[in-house]
Design an enzyme around this catalytic site. Structure first.
Site, PDB file in Angstrom:
ATOM      1  N   ALA A 191       0.675  -1.225   0.028  1.00  0.00           N
ATOM      2  CA  ALA A 191       0.020  -0.082   0.012  1.00  0.00           C
ATOM      3  C   ALA A 191       0.896   1.233  -0.107  1.00  0.00           C
ATOM      4  O   ALA A 191       2.071   1.077   0.193  1.00  0.00           O
ATOM      5  CB  ALA A 191      -0.886  -0.112   1.071  1.00  0.00           C
ATOM      6  N   HIS A 192       0.321   2.504   0.207  1.00  0.00           N
ATOM      7  CA  HIS A 192       0.933   3.684  -0.148  1.00  0.00           C
ATOM      8  C   HIS A 192       1.632   3.908   1.163  1.00  0.00           C
ATOM      9  O   HIS A 192       1.442   3.581   2.189  1.00  0.00           O
ATOM     10  CB  HIS A 192      -0.043   4.891  -0.239  1.00  0.00           C
TER      11      HIS A 192
END
Lengths: 345, 345, 345
Positions: free
Chosen positions: B240-241
């Site tokens: 994920a980011h």
């Protein structure tokens, strides 16, 4: 595409009751159908809908007795479910009837394309690859050097098949699935880094296999990762290097099988299951969704569940007690207090 | 590709026993090898196969003593495993030796392509992108605006690298993997809808990273999602980011790491592991397959298991008792009855 | 792209304190910002960074009181967070401002492309497909026969949309996601093989949906798989045939929903969750990461956890006792011994 009730009856060897000229142009469930739809009734549970459906044509079993008049046209056949399935298949075949090699496909001069194949624009077929007769190779499919695709197979847009992989006949692979990427093999070095172990094997997919979208089948380190005849894999599945999946085994979405594991025939594996490497799973095993299998299953035809996976019934019993754990602890405490009190008397 | 026993001995600095002119054209495990194969023996456990193998050439350790004659030609080297690995690598390098820019690739006039690079047909290299020397950019790869790919990197068919992402040297990314898609960021509104939070950061992948097929590395909201030097990621992994994965960490297939989590160096993470967001995992942590990590792991080099993850040994002990829960409950009931009876006397 | 503090203040309707001519060319968090960056301060927790940040321009709330001088230029606005979000969005819109139909796109003569749309090279738009106004169809996107994409939608590189699927307005779909692949439907035969059940339905994705990378939404057997308005799906998600996901529901990465299940509105579902088929999940349900939901959730707005999923609080209580199981067993044994001893007296 439009068909009359009469034409449909001819296709499925049935007899018409009502207007033979009414036209249908889509297929729908009896409870959802709108005017212009063809529907069917097989399960008696849905018989009520026969009298309210807006379907223009309804296929029913030949022995069905009507309680009252039906608005639509009836087509009677021996087996309504089978007849409808046949029409579904026909419908999709017509929709997906692509042929010819589109101009903007890339086909290496040494590649061979079978008779009556479809190769979409932007498909890339590399050196020495062989595409069988009647194959459908959609746009954005990549077929690597010397890969082979058997007759009557369909690869939907964006499938990648790496070099040397071998795919059988009547195989269907959905978009985004990758066949033949490198197995996850690295040798740890003393300084903490890893050295890649070249993966020089391939993937063999036998006849009549279907694989869903965005799944991955890694090539073997040496030898072959093998998907046997009739296997059905769902979407987003991971099959690691040197795995073998036995005939007619079915695996639901997001499950993963680690390296060198051998799955038997006719197994049924639920979604999000994980299976460790270097074990084997007996024929006919049924593994519940989300299970984590960490050892060989030797006995055939049994049901398994949980992580780590255990025999289904034992797992269910433990699960039930798990939900009562706080109560169990409380009861234990009460006993302790009771006994302490008793002993101190 | 064909090689004689003599040529192979020269490549791996070995000496030939038997016919130096016998030809091999494939590599195989000693137990599976057919005539025309090159094989090796390193593990004494497999020594029995030396006398039955059909391999035409077998590489062995120089100090190996033969009990009886061997049908194939022997090549003696200092370390048979290393010599064979070298040949595997060489073999794959020869197979994958693509160069040149194919006519139907799209390369934006402002993009830069390094020396000796391969860019396949239907690869798309957008405005301002930079591809290093000796890179292999396969068909259907997309490189967004201003993305950079370091020297000697390979992107297999169908990899997408979004704008501004930065990939190091000697990086390998397998088919279908996505680098730089938007992080999953939405601000809940009072009416129940969500407003997108623009993700303007990028992804940085350092040197010597390998990423499997169909994985996803999201771009950072701001700043960078970072995959450090030497990391190895398997297939179907979610990063994920704003995640950072430390040097030489290895993660198996289908694991997912939530936003802003920081994984240390030299960690080993099994398959189907989930790690929540905004935590950190210490260097050298070993996390078992299917674990769910829901809090920071601060102590280095420990083993974890389960969901929620706990220290491996504690988890194993609880797991064993879990399988006995129905028995435990029964014993508790017996005690209760016994005590009730006793107290009522 | 370079902007002065003055230009930024104009864009967000703010007032400048300091040098209005200082230029910024990137956006960064206040704690990470370097010279030439634009940053913002909204959360008072980060106020300390205001005096140390290297950002050239900082957007702050209009009522913020400064304790001491700030090196950068200040822009005061009503709501600093909102103003910054607006700038983020603007920034990305400028970066992703692609238009026009690239020459090497394939567009079937019967397909319709809306005004001001972008269609990248190697995108493939098949027979009868309709692309709305202002859409961005990146390279390697496949749009099947008669599929429709509403106005202002973006499909990133490598998205595949099968025939007949229907995508709404302002929808964003990230790379590698597949919409409309066949549902996993096979009828078991007496000889152990499976016969494919043709999947003739489609997928409907309503307005304002965002779907991450490498996810899969299968088409319905009949009827439609439906993703309602405002749903946000993360990466690597599996949505099986005939599923319906209610308005504004959010699902994190690697979760999977089995066939015919109906998820309510405004639900929040964590990562790696599995939901079995043919059940329904009430509006506003919150399901923790890694849960396995195996039965209908009828009560709205509750929190669930575990596999099988149970009410969150009950699950937490069981989990705590689980970690004490070895101790529980030991205490039970002690009681047994104590009681046996006592009774034998």
């Amino acid at each position: 595409m439009q068909f009359s009730a009469h034409q449909i009856a001819t296709l499925v060897n049935g007899s018409v009751e009502g207007n033979p000229d009414v036209m249908v142009e889509q297929l729908a469930k009896i409870e959802d159908a709108s005017s212009g739809s063809l529907s069917f009734l097989s399960n008696p549970k849905y018989e009520q809908y026969l009298y309210t459906t807006k379907a223009s044509v309804i296929i029913v079993n030949e022995d069905l007795k009507l309680d009252r008049p039906v608005a639509g046209t009836i087509v009677r056949v021996k087996n309504a479910y089978l007849a409808f399935s046949t029409l579904l298949e026909l419908y999709n075949k017509m929709r997906l009837d692509k042929t010819g090699i589109e101009e903007r496909a890339f086909i290496h001069p040494s590649a061979k394309i079978g008779k009556n194949a479809y190769v979409g624009a932007f498909a890339y077929i590399d050196k020495g690859a062989v595409i069988g007769d009647n194959c459908k190779i959609y746009p954005h499919v990549y077929i690597g050097d010397n890969a082979k695709i058997g007759n009557d197979s369909t690869l939907f847009p964006g499938v990648s098949v790496y070099f040397d992989c071998n795919i059988g006949e009547r195989v269907i692979i959905h978009s985004g699935t990758v066949v033949g990427s490198d197995g996850f093999g690295f040798a740890p070095q003393e300084n903490g880094t890893y050295t890649k172990i070249s993966q020089i094997g391939n993937v063999i997919i036998e006849d009549d296999v279907e694989i869903g979208a965005n799944s991955v089948i890694d090539r073997a380190t040496m030898g072959s990762t093998i998907i046997r005849k009739g296997v059905k894999l769902d979407n987003l599945i991971q099959v690691a290097h040197n795995v073998e999946i036995g005939k007619n085994t079915v695996i639901a979405a997001q499950s993963g099988i680690s390296g060198s594991t051998k799955i038997g025939e006719n197994a049924v594996i639920g979604g999000q299951v994980g299976i460790v490497g270097h074990i084997s799973i007996a024929n006919g095993s049924q593994i519940q969704a989300k299970s984590g299998v960490n050892r060989t299953i030797a006995e055939e035809g049994k049901k398994w569940s949980g992580a780590p996976a255990a025999a289904f019934n034992a797992q269910m019993r433990s699960q039930v007690v798990y939900s009562r754990l706080p109560e169990l602890e409380r009861r234990l405490e009460e006993l302790e207090q009771l006994l302490t009190k008793e002993l101190s008397k």
